[in-house]
Design a protein around this motif. Structure first.
Motif, PDB file in Angstrom:
ATOM      1  N   GLN A  39       1.684 -11.792  -5.607  1.00 37.11           N
ATOM      2  CA  GLN A  39       2.901 -11.003  -5.608  1.00 37.11           C
ATOM      3  C   GLN A  39       2.666  -9.719  -4.840  1.00 37.11           C
ATOM      4  OE1 GLN A  39       4.569 -10.237  -9.491  1.00 37.11           O
ATOM      5  NE2 GLN A  39       6.593  -9.904  -8.618  1.00 37.11           N
ATOM      6  N   ALA A  40       3.425  -9.568  -3.756  1.00 37.54           N
ATOM      7  CA  ALA A  40       3.379  -8.352  -2.965  1.00 37.54           C
ATOM      8  C   ALA A  40       4.436  -7.381  -3.487  1.00 37.54           C
ATOM      9  CB  ALA A  40       3.637  -8.685  -1.497  1.00 37.54           C
ATOM     10  N   PRO A  41       4.270  -6.084  -3.219  1.00 36.23           N
ATOM     11  CA  PRO A  41       5.243  -5.100  -3.699  1.00 36.23           C
ATOM     12  C   PRO A  41       6.657  -5.433  -3.226  1.00 36.23           C
ATOM     13  CG  PRO A  41       3.291  -4.005  -2.890  1.00 36.23           C
ATOM     14  CD  PRO A  41       3.128  -5.452  -2.541  1.00 36.23           C
ATOM     15  N   GLY A  42       7.583  -5.438  -4.167  1.00 41.47           N
ATOM     16  CA  GLY A  42       8.978  -5.687  -3.835  1.00 41.47           C
ATOM     17  C   GLY A  42       9.328  -7.140  -3.570  1.00 41.47           C
ATOM     18  N   LYS A  43       8.368  -8.034  -3.779  1.00 38.90           N
ATOM     19  CA  LYS A  43       8.615  -9.453  -3.518  1.00 38.90           C
ATOM     20  C   LYS A  43       8.409 -10.271  -4.792  1.00 38.90           C
ATOM     21  CE  LYS A  43       7.501  -9.416   1.405  1.00 38.90           C
ATOM     22  NZ  LYS A  43       6.734 -10.090   2.497  1.00 38.90           N
ATOM     23  N   SER A  85      -9.614 -16.058   7.151  1.00 42.72           N
ATOM     24  CA  SER A  85      -8.681 -15.650   8.212  1.00 42.72           C
ATOM     25  C   SER A  85      -7.533 -14.828   7.635  1.00 42.72           C
ATOM     26  CB  SER A  85      -8.138 -16.885   8.932  1.00 42.72           C
ATOM     27  OG  SER A  85      -9.189 -17.642   9.485  1.00 42.72           O
ATOM     28  N   LEU A  86      -7.895 -13.854   6.850  1.00 47.61           N
ATOM     29  CA  LEU A  86      -6.875 -13.073   6.155  1.00 47.61           C
ATOM     30  C   LEU A  86      -6.022 -12.263   7.118  1.00 47.61           C
ATOM     31  CD1 LEU A  86      -8.976 -12.048   3.074  1.00 47.61           C
ATOM     32  CD2 LEU A  86      -6.771 -13.193   2.981  1.00 47.61           C
ATOM     33  N   LYS A  87      -4.759 -12.119   6.738  1.00 49.08           N
ATOM     34  CA  LYS A  87      -3.787 -11.378   7.522  1.00 49.08           C
ATOM     35  C   LYS A  87      -3.228 -10.240   6.673  1.00 49.08           C
ATOM     36  CE  LYS A  87      -2.300 -15.764   9.584  1.00 49.08           C
ATOM     37  NZ  LYS A  87      -1.147 -16.674   9.815  1.00 49.08           N
ATOM     38  N   PRO A  88      -2.719  -9.192   7.291  1.00 50.84           N
ATOM     39  CA  PRO A  88      -2.121  -8.104   6.499  1.00 50.84           C
ATOM     40  C   PRO A  88      -1.040  -8.593   5.548  1.00 50.84           C
ATOM     41  CG  PRO A  88      -2.474  -7.385   8.751  1.00 50.84           C
ATOM     42  CD  PRO A  88      -2.791  -8.860   8.723  1.00 50.84           C
ATOM     43  N   GLU A  89      -0.303  -9.625   5.929  1.00 47.91           N
ATOM     44  CA  GLU A  89       0.757 -10.138   5.057  1.00 47.91           C
ATOM     45  C   GLU A  89       0.221 -10.889   3.847  1.00 47.91           C
ATOM     46  OE1 GLU A  89       0.458 -10.584   8.369  1.00 47.91           O
ATOM     47  OE2 GLU A  89       1.097 -12.611   8.975  1.00 47.91           O
TER      48      GLU A  89
END
Length: 124
Positions: A39-43, A85-89
């Motif tokens: 869970q990302a902030p606001g999502k 292969s992590l991404k900022p998202e």
């Protein structure tokens, strides 16, 4: 009753890797389908991976397929999530969850037990 404790989160640069662990209490760990959500902030909380109780089937959504891998060690009552292969998202709080019975592994409402979460932050 099952208690879940996640660990392994942290700060990593884009393209890096992390391995999350989820230690479960209880002697019937092998009977649970184990899942990872984030869970990302606001999502909303979203499905990341699951490993069936039978140990024969894993599930990954297309958004992480080929980059994230779930595994479990029933002898250690632990489930892992390898993040490559992590991404900022991918930045989010990652939660471990457990459920009994069959159903839809990606449906968070079908999970009975949840850990407290571990923060993963990916910098660009």
């Amino acid at each position: 009753q099952v208690q879940l404790v996640e660990s392994g989160g942290g700060l990593v640069q884009a393209g890096g890797s992390l391995r999350l662990s989820c230690a479960a209490s209880g002697r019937t760990f092998s009977r649970y389908t184990m899942g990872w959500f984030r869970q990302a902030p606001g999502k909303e909380r979203e499905f990341v991976a699951a490993f069936s109780w039978s140990g024969s089937t894993t599930y990954h959504p297309d958004s992480v397929k080929g980059r994230f891998t779930i595994s479990r060690d029933n002898a250690k009552n632990t489930v892992y999530l390898q993040l490559n292969s992590l991404k900022p998202e991918d930045t989010a709080v990652y939660y471990c969850a457990a459920r009994t019975g069959s159903g839809t592994p990606a449906n968070l409402h079908e999970y009975d037990y949840w850990g407290q979460g571990t923060q993963v932050t990916v910098s660009s």
